[in-house]
Design an enzyme around this catalytic site. Sequence first.
Site, PDB file in Angstrom:
ATOM      1  N   ASP A  31      71.903 -28.654   8.583  1.00 27.24           N
ATOM      2  CA  ASP A  31      70.494 -28.539   8.775  1.00 27.24           C
ATOM      3  C   ASP A  31      70.204 -27.302   9.626  1.00 27.24           C
ATOM      4  O   ASP A  31      70.984 -27.614  10.689  1.00 27.24           O
ATOM      5  CB  ASP A  31      69.896 -29.768   8.901  1.00 27.24           C
ATOM      6  CG  ASP A  31      68.411 -29.519   8.796  1.00 27.24           C
ATOM      7  OD1 ASP A  31      67.775 -30.304   7.900  1.00 27.24           O
ATOM      8  OD2 ASP A  31      67.485 -28.772   9.558  1.00 27.24           O
ATOM      9  N   ILE A  32      69.797 -26.577   9.692  1.00 28.30           N
ATOM     10  CA  ILE A  32      69.232 -25.325  10.569  1.00 28.30           C
ATOM     11  C   ILE A  32      68.610 -25.856  11.716  1.00 28.30           C
ATOM     12  O   ILE A  32      68.932 -25.328  12.916  1.00 28.30           O
ATOM     13  CB  ILE A  32      68.439 -24.126  10.126  1.00 28.30           C
ATOM     14  CG1 ILE A  32      68.745 -22.874  10.615  1.00 28.30           C
ATOM     15  CG2 ILE A  32      67.111 -24.517   9.783  1.00 28.30           C
ATOM     16  CD1 ILE A  32      68.383 -21.577   9.899  1.00 28.30           C
ATOM     17  N   ASN A  88      62.808 -36.993   1.391  1.00 26.80           N
ATOM     18  CA  ASN A  88      61.400 -36.956   1.250  1.00 26.80           C
ATOM     19  C   ASN A  88      60.888 -36.342   0.113  1.00 26.80           C
ATOM     20  O   ASN A  88      61.544 -35.321  -0.727  1.00 26.80           O
ATOM     21  CB  ASN A  88      61.089 -36.005   2.712  1.00 26.80           C
ATOM     22  CG  ASN A  88      61.397 -36.680   4.173  1.00 26.80           C
ATOM     23  OD1 ASN A  88      61.444 -37.890   4.161  1.00 26.80           O
ATOM     24  ND2 ASN A  88      61.911 -35.498   4.644  1.00 26.80           N
ATOM     25  N   GLU A  96      59.372 -30.286   2.865  1.00 33.55           N
ATOM     26  CA  GLU A  96      58.960 -28.994   3.251  1.00 33.55           C
ATOM     27  C   GLU A  96      59.825 -27.980   2.198  1.00 33.55           C
ATOM     28  O   GLU A  96      59.132 -27.000   2.049  1.00 33.55           O
ATOM     29  CB  GLU A  96      59.505 -28.559   4.505  1.00 33.55           C
ATOM     30  CG  GLU A  96      58.810 -29.464   5.829  1.00 33.55           C
ATOM     31  CD  GLU A  96      59.420 -29.054   7.117  1.00 33.55           C
ATOM     32  OE1 GLU A  96      60.253 -28.326   7.378  1.00 33.55           O
ATOM     33  OE2 GLU A  96      58.901 -29.800   8.169  1.00 33.55           O
ATOM     34  N   VAL A  97      60.926 -28.429   1.838  1.00 30.18           N
ATOM     35  CA  VAL A  97      61.681 -27.474   0.997  1.00 30.18           C
ATOM     36  C   VAL A  97      61.523 -28.211  -0.524  1.00 30.18           C
ATOM     37  O   VAL A  97      62.194 -29.396  -0.488  1.00 30.18           O
ATOM     38  CB  VAL A  97      63.024 -27.274   1.369  1.00 30.18           C
ATOM     39  CG1 VAL A  97      63.735 -26.464   0.313  1.00 30.18           C
ATOM     40  CG2 VAL A  97      62.729 -26.582   2.695  1.00 30.18           C
ATOM     41  N   HIS A 101      66.659 -32.910  -1.595  1.00 32.69           N
ATOM     42  CA  HIS A 101      67.940 -32.829  -0.763  1.00 32.69           C
ATOM     43  C   HIS A 101      68.004 -34.212  -0.112  1.00 32.69           C
ATOM     44  O   HIS A 101      67.178 -34.750   0.305  1.00 32.69           O
ATOM     45  CB  HIS A 101      67.836 -31.567   0.215  1.00 32.69           C
ATOM     46  CG  HIS A 101      66.439 -31.565   0.852  1.00 32.69           C
ATOM     47  ND1 HIS A 101      65.681 -30.951   0.229  1.00 32.69           N
ATOM     48  CD2 HIS A 101      65.984 -32.190   2.143  1.00 32.69           C
ATOM     49  CE1 HIS A 101      64.245 -31.094   1.197  1.00 32.69           C
ATOM     50  NE2 HIS A 101      64.596 -31.650   2.153  1.00 32.69           N
ATOM     51  N   MET A 102      69.227 -34.580   0.174  1.00 36.51           N
ATOM     52  CA  MET A 102      69.545 -35.880   0.801  1.00 36.51           C
ATOM     53  C   MET A 102      69.879 -35.244   2.437  1.00 36.51           C
ATOM     54  O   MET A 102      70.637 -34.648   2.525  1.00 36.51           O
ATOM     55  CB  MET A 102      70.708 -36.457   0.496  1.00 36.51           C
ATOM     56  CG  MET A 102      70.995 -37.912   1.190  1.00 36.51           C
ATOM     57  SD  MET A 102      69.619 -39.061   0.421  1.00 36.51           S
ATOM     58  CE  MET A 102      70.475 -39.810  -0.901  1.00 36.51           C
ATOM     59  N   HIS A 103      69.088 -36.032   3.515  1.00 31.73           N
ATOM     60  CA  HIS A 103      69.308 -35.889   4.633  1.00 31.73           C
ATOM     61  C   HIS A 103      70.475 -36.780   5.169  1.00 31.73           C
ATOM     62  O   HIS A 103      70.328 -37.925   4.928  1.00 31.73           O
ATOM     63  CB  HIS A 103      68.247 -36.164   5.867  1.00 31.73           C
ATOM     64  CG  HIS A 103      67.178 -35.040   5.518  1.00 31.73           C
ATOM     65  ND1 HIS A 103      66.876 -34.034   6.414  1.00 31.73           N
ATOM     66  CD2 HIS A 103      66.191 -34.891   4.586  1.00 31.73           C
ATOM     67  CE1 HIS A 103      65.741 -33.361   5.913  1.00 31.73           C
ATOM     68  NE2 HIS A 103      65.399 -33.971   4.862  1.00 31.73           N
TER      69      HIS A 103
HETATM   70  P1  5GP Z   1      62.328 -31.741   4.384  1.00 32.64           P
HETATM   71  O1  5GP Z   1      61.147 -31.796   5.328  1.00 32.64           O
HETATM   72  O2  5GP Z   1      61.916 -30.970   3.031  1.00 32.64           O
HETATM   73  O3  5GP Z   1      62.796 -33.198   3.606  1.00 32.64           O
HETATM   74  O4  5GP Z   1      63.504 -30.920   5.069  1.00 32.64           O
HETATM   75  C1  5GP Z   1      63.921 -29.659   4.909  1.00 32.64           C
HETATM   76  C2  5GP Z   1      65.225 -29.337   5.783  1.00 32.64           C
HETATM   77  O5  5GP Z   1      65.547 -28.143   5.551  1.00 32.64           O
HETATM   78  C3  5GP Z   1      64.468 -29.350   7.310  1.00 32.64           C
HETATM   79  O6  5GP Z   1      65.170 -30.552   7.985  1.00 32.64           O
HETATM   80  C4  5GP Z   1      64.876 -27.845   7.717  1.00 32.64           C
HETATM   81  O7  5GP Z   1      65.189 -27.898   9.113  1.00 32.64           O
HETATM   82  C5  5GP Z   1      65.896 -27.591   6.812  1.00 32.64           C
HETATM   83  N1  5GP Z   1      65.897 -26.062   6.619  1.00 32.64           N
HETATM   84  C6  5GP Z   1      64.919 -25.339   6.602  1.00 32.64           C
HETATM   85  N2  5GP Z   1      65.294 -24.020   6.170  1.00 32.64           N
HETATM   86  C7  5GP Z   1      66.726 -24.105   6.268  1.00 32.64           C
HETATM   87  C8  5GP Z   1      67.550 -22.993   6.171  1.00 32.64           C
HETATM   88  O8  5GP Z   1      67.222 -21.682   5.700  1.00 32.64           O
HETATM   89  N3  5GP Z   1      68.971 -23.387   6.314  1.00 32.64           N
HETATM   90  C9  5GP Z   1      69.204 -24.649   6.662  1.00 32.64           C
HETATM   91  N4  5GP Z   1      70.607 -24.796   6.829  1.00 32.64           N
HETATM   92  N5  5GP Z   1      68.298 -25.676   6.752  1.00 32.64           N
HETATM   93  C10 5GP Z   1      67.052 -25.417   6.528  1.00 32.64           C
END
Ligand code: 5GP
Length: 116
Positions: A31-32, A88, A96-97, A101-103
Site C-alpha cells: 500500500d502506498i 471495504n 476509495e478504489v 482489494h484485500m488489505h
Molecule cells: P480502500 O479505502 O479503497 O479500501 O483502500 C484503498 C487503498 O489503496 C488505500 O489504503 C490507499 O493507500 C491505497 N492506494 C491508493 N492509491 C494507490 C497507489 O497508487 N498505489 C498503491 N500501492 N496503493 C494505493
Amino acid sequence: MAEETLFSKIVRREIPAEILYQDDLVTAFKDISPKAPHHILIIPNHLIPTVNDVTAEDEAALGRIFTVAAKLARELGIAEDGYRLMMNCNRHGGQEVYHVHMHLLGGKPLGPMLAV
Ligand code: 5GP
C-alpha cells in the site's frame, strides 16, 4: 462496463508499485500509504468494482487472495503473532478504489477492529 482504476494499471505494470506476488489470478503489492508496519493489498487481476459485484465466476481469484495472504504473512514473519484482513465496500465501508482489494495489515498489535 465498469471503469478501470489505477489498480488495473498496477496489474499490467504500467505504473510502478512494489509488487510482492503475482500470478494468473491475483496481484499483491505494498500500500502506498501504509497504516501498519506491513500493509499489503491483494487484488484480483480482473476488475471487480466492489464486493457487491462478486459472482461465482470470481471464486477462484477471491479464494486465491486468501492463499496468497497466508503465504505472504508466513514470509513476512507475522503469521504466528497475527494480522488483519479487511475489505471495504462502497461509501459507508470507506472504499476509495473501486477495484476489490484485500488489505493485509500486520507487524504490531492492531487494536480494536473499528475506530469509534
Ligand atoms: P480502500 O479505502 O479503497 O479500501 O483502500 C484503498 C487503498 O489503496 C488505500 O489504503 C490507499 O493507500 C491505497 N492506494 C491508493 N492509491 C494507490 C497507489 O497508487 N498505489 C498503491 N500501492 N496503493 C494505493
